[in-house]
Scaffold this active site. Structure first.
Site, PDB file in Angstrom:
ATOM      1  N   HIS A  13      62.367 -25.337  -0.963  1.00 36.52           N
ATOM      2  CA  HIS A  13      62.535 -25.556   0.481  1.00 36.52           C
ATOM      3  C   HIS A  13      63.761 -26.444   0.794  1.00 36.52           C
ATOM      4  O   HIS A  13      64.559 -26.116   1.663  1.00 36.52           O
ATOM      5  CB  HIS A  13      61.313 -26.249   1.096  1.00 36.52           C
ATOM      6  N   LYS A  56      56.031 -18.899  -4.674  1.00 41.44           N
ATOM      7  CA  LYS A  56      56.518 -19.826  -5.682  1.00 41.44           C
ATOM      8  C   LYS A  56      55.346 -20.453  -6.447  1.00 41.44           C
ATOM      9  O   LYS A  56      54.227 -20.414  -5.921  1.00 41.44           O
ATOM     10  CB  LYS A  56      57.368 -20.906  -5.028  1.00 41.44           C
ATOM     11  N   ARG A 110      37.558 -11.347  -7.926  1.00 41.44           N
ATOM     12  CA  ARG A 110      36.473 -11.235  -8.897  1.00 41.44           C
ATOM     13  C   ARG A 110      35.102 -11.058  -8.246  1.00 41.44           C
ATOM     14  O   ARG A 110      34.206 -10.490  -8.830  1.00 41.44           O
ATOM     15  CB  ARG A 110      36.454 -12.518  -9.719  1.00 41.44           C
ATOM     16  N   GLU A 153      55.256 -35.799   4.008  1.00 42.36           N
ATOM     17  CA  GLU A 153      53.884 -35.414   4.368  1.00 42.36           C
ATOM     18  C   GLU A 153      53.021 -36.664   4.329  1.00 42.36           C
ATOM     19  O   GLU A 153      53.263 -37.564   3.513  1.00 42.36           O
ATOM     20  CB  GLU A 153      53.340 -34.399   3.367  1.00 42.36           C
TER      21      GLU A 153
HETATM   22  C1  BG6 Z   1      54.237 -25.948   0.165  1.00 40.83           C
HETATM   23  C2  BG6 Z   1      53.904 -26.964  -0.882  1.00 40.83           C
HETATM   24  O1  BG6 Z   1      55.279 -25.122  -0.246  1.00 40.83           O
HETATM   25  O2  BG6 Z   1      54.622 -26.619   1.364  1.00 40.83           O
HETATM   26  C3  BG6 Z   1      52.853 -27.932  -0.411  1.00 40.83           C
HETATM   27  O3  BG6 Z   1      53.432 -26.301  -2.060  1.00 40.83           O
HETATM   28  C4  BG6 Z   1      53.245 -28.537   0.923  1.00 40.83           C
HETATM   29  O4  BG6 Z   1      52.645 -28.965  -1.375  1.00 40.83           O
HETATM   30  C5  BG6 Z   1      53.618 -27.438   1.905  1.00 40.83           C
HETATM   31  O5  BG6 Z   1      52.142 -29.284   1.398  1.00 40.83           O
HETATM   32  C6  BG6 Z   1      54.124 -28.015   3.208  1.00 40.83           C
HETATM   33  O6  BG6 Z   1      54.360 -26.989   4.118  1.00 40.83           O
HETATM   34  P1  BG6 Z   1      54.562 -27.308   5.649  1.00 40.83           P
HETATM   35  O7  BG6 Z   1      54.875 -25.997   6.256  1.00 40.83           O
HETATM   36  O8  BG6 Z   1      53.276 -27.912   6.127  1.00 40.83           O
HETATM   37  O9  BG6 Z   1      55.678 -28.290   5.734  1.00 40.83           O
END
Ligand code: BG6
Length: 517
Positions: free
Chosen positions: A271, A179, A72, A247
Site C-alpha cells: 500500500h 496479498k 470445507r 491504525e
Molecule cells: C490490510 C492489512 O491490507 O489493510 C491490515 O493487511 C490493515 O493489517 C488493513 O488493517 C487496513 O486497511 P484500511 O482500508 O482499513 O486502511
C-alpha cells in the site's frame, strides 16, 4: 504515397474516436460467476460478499450474476444462503432490498470440499457448467483466492486439472489474488511462475485495496486535471513528503496471518509504496493499465535506500497500555503470539526517488498498529520561501506550506499556508484551506472492494498492480528486511502514541518532524 505516420498516441486517439460507449453510463459487469475460495473467512464475510451485494443493489452487476462459495463446511445451499444473508445484513453499505436479495440468492451455489479433494473440483466444474446453462453466466468465471498464499499453488493446479481455467474466445476465466504476493523477491517470482502456468498475466488480478479507494484515485485527478499543483511538484519546491498509514487497532484475531509478517511486509511493501508511486510518478499518457503501470514502474525503479539503514529505518512493537480509555494487551501477550516473536507492528523508513523531479527529496514512510488514531495521509511539505520580508518575531507561528491528501478517515485535501492574524500588527501564522468529500459531494464513495470487484469482473485492470510492480516493491524492501532480520529487534512503544522515539529521530536529525495528524 505518403501515409500519415501513426504514433501510439494517435492510434489511441483514433481508437477512442471509434469507441461508441456512452461514457455517462456506469461500468457494468457482464453475466458472470465469481467463485470465492475462503468464503467463510473474515475478508469474504466482512468485505467481499457485502461489496457484491452493494454492487447488485446499485445495478452494477448483471441480473445473471452468480456467486459460488467453496469451503470445507458441510453446508446445504440453504445454510450457505443464510450465511450470505447474515454477512450482507451485518456489513453491507447499502440498505437491504428484498428484490435485490431474491435475484442475488437465485445465483448462489455452494461446493463443499478441501483444496486436496479432486472430486470437489469436479463438482465445482459441474456447478460452473450448470450456471452457464441455467443462469446464463456465459462461460465467464473468476476465481477469488481469499486463502493463505501457501494454498495458492494447490488451488490453481486443481483449477487447471479440472479444466476450470479453460475459456473459449468469447468468455473469460480470471484469477483474483490477495496479498501477500510472496515473502521476498524470489518467492514473489516463484508465485508468479506458478500462477502463470495456469492463468495469463492479463487474466491475473492482484488486489491492493488501497488502489480501490476514491481518495487514492483522486491523487491522479488532483495532480493531472489541475494546473496549479504540478509546477510545484518537484525538488525545487518540495522539501520532503511524509506518507503515514496509522491504525489504532491491534492485531485482533489475526495472529496466524500477522505474526512473522509484521507491519512493513503487511502494508509498506504494497500500500505505502503504491501511494509513493502515485504521488511521485510522471503524467501517464492515458489512464490505461499499460500507461499507468509504466509510470509507476519508473518511480519504483528509481527508489533508493539511504546508505545508513540504522539511522534511517525503525521497527517497533506495541506494549501493553491504555488506548481510548481502555486497557489493551501488548503484542507479545496477544492470543497465539509466541513469546519469542520478533514481528514488528510499527515501521518507519526514509527513501529517495532518484529522478530529476525528486533528486534529494526524502520520502518518509511510517505505519503502525495501536497508534494515536486511524489515519492515512500523504503530506507534501514545501520549502520555506527563500526570503520572508517580515521580522522573525512576526512569523514565529509560521511553518512550511503543506498540501495534505487525507486518504482516510475524513477524506479530503488540506492546504496549509501563512496568513495575517487580524489586528494592527503584522503577525503571520498558518491557516488551512480544506476540501472534504463529505461536504463537496452528496453521494457516498463506494468502498474499495466494490470498485475492485466490479473492475475485475468487467476486465478493467488499471487499478491492479502488475507483477513488475510487485517485484520492484520487493526489490526496494528486501535489503531493509534482511537488515532488520539480522540486526534489529523491534523497539517497544506505548499504545496510543505515534510510535517509538527512534521514528522521530529519523526526521529530527534531518531538522524535520512528523506531522501529528
Ligand atoms: C490490510 C492489512 O491490507 O489493510 C491490515 O493487511 C490493515 O493489517 C488493513 O488493517 C487496513 O486497511 P484500511 O482500508 O482499513 O486502511
Amino acid at each position: 504515397m505518403n501515409l500519415p505516420r501513426l504514433s501510439p498516441a494517435n492510434v489511441r486517439q483514433k481508437a477512442s474516436l471509434h469507441d461508441t460507449r456512452d461514457r455517462r453510463l456506469p461500468l457494468i459487469a457482464p453475466p458472470c460467476d465469481l467463485v470465492i475460495f475462503g468464503i467463510t473467512g473474515d475478508l469474504a464475510r466482512k468485505k467481499l460478499v457485502p461489496a457484491l451485494y452493494d454492487l447488485a443493489n446499485r445495478g452494477l452487476l448483471h441480473p445473471a450474476f452468480a456467486l459460488t462459495g467453496f469451503a470445507r463446511r458441510d453446508w446445504s445451499d440453504e445454510d450457505f444462503a443464510n450465511y450470505i444473508q447474515d454477512s450482507i445484513k451485518s456489513y453491507a453499505r447499502t440498505p437491504w432490498d428484498e428484490h435485490t436479495w431474491e435475484q442475488f440468492r437465485a445465483g448462489l451455489r455452494f461446493v463443499s470440499g478441501t483444496f486436496d479433494d479432486e472430486a470437489a473440483f469436479t463438482r465445482l466444474a459441474e456447478t460452473v457448467t450448470e450456471l452457464d446453462e441455467t443462469r446464463g453466466t456465459g462461460g465467464n468465471h473468476a476465481f477469488y483466492l481469499s486463502i493463505p498464499p501457501a494454498s495458492f499453488p494447490k488451488v490453481v493446479s486443481q483449477l487447471a486439472q479440472s479444466g476450470l481455467n479453460t475459456k473459449n474466445p468469447e468468455s473469460f476465466r480470471r484469477v483474483i489474488i490477495e496479498k501477500p504476493f510472496g515473502d521476498d523477491l524470489d518467492s514473489a517470482k516463484e508465485l508468479a511462475a506458478i500462477l502463470h502456468e495456469v492463468f495469463a498475466e492479463k487474466d491475473t488480478f492482484r488486489i491492493d485495496h488501497y488502489l480501490g479507494k476514491e481518495t487514492v484515485q483522486n491523487i491522479l485527478a488532483m495532480r493531472f486535471s489541475n494546473i496549479m499543483f504540478e509546477p510545484l511538484w518537484n525538488s525545487r519546491y518540495v522539501d520532503h513528503v511524509q506518507i503515514t498509514m496509522a491504525e489504532d487497532i491491534g492485531i485482533g484475531t489475526r495472529a496466524g496471518y500477522y505474526d512473522g509478517i509484521g507491519a512493513a511486509k503487511d502494508v509498506m511493501q504494497n500500500h505505502l509504496l503504491q501511494l509513493l508511486a502515485l504521488t511521485a510518478m510522471e503524467e501517464p499518457v492515458t489512464f490505461s493499465e499499460h500507461d499507468l503501470r509504466v509510470e509507476k514502474e519508473k518511480v519504483l525503479s528509481a527508489v533508493r535506500l539511504p546508505e545508513d539503514l540504522a539511522s534511517n529505518t525503525v521497527i517497533g512493537r506495541y506494549t501493553a497500555g491504555w488506548q481510548g480509555g481502555q486497557q489493551v494487551k501488548g503484542y507479545l501477550e496477544e492470543d497465539n503470539i509466541p513469546a519469542s516473536s520478533r514481528t514488528d507492528t510499527f515501521a518507519a523508513v526514509k527513501l529517495y526517488v532518484d529522478t530529476r523531479r525528486w533528486a534529494g527529496v526524502p520520502f518518509y514512510l511510517r505505519t503502525g498498529k495501536r497508534l494515536g488514531k486511524r489515519v492515512t495521509e500523504i503530506a507534501v511539505v514545501f520549502k520555506r520561501a527563500a526570503h520572508i520580508p517580515f521580522d522573525k518575531a512576526a512569523t514565529q507561528e509560521l511553518g512550511n506550506n503543506a498540501l495534505v491528501i487525507r486518504v482516510q478517515p475524513d477524506e479530503g485535501i488540506t492546504l496549509r499556508f501563512g496568513s495575517k492574524i487580524p489586528g494592527n500588527g503584522m503577525q503571520v501564522r498558518d491557516v488551512s484551506m480544506d476540501f472534504g468529500y463529505g461536504h463537496a459531494f452528496t453521494e457516498d464513495s463506494p468502498l474499495a472492494y466494490e470498485r475492485l470487484l466490479l473492475d475485475a469482473l468487467a476486465g478493467n485492470s488499471p487499478l491492479f498492480p502488475g507483477q513488475t510492480e510487485v517485484e520492484l516493491s520487493w526489490a526496494i524492501m528486501d535489503p531493509i528486511f534482511k537488515y532488520w532480520a539480522e540486526e534489529v529487534t523491534p523497539v517497544p512503544y506505548r499504545p496510543g502514541t505515534w510510535g517509538p522515539k527512534e521514528a522521530h529521530e529519523i526526521l529530527a536529525k534531518d531538522g524535520r518532524s512528523w506531522r501529528n495528524p
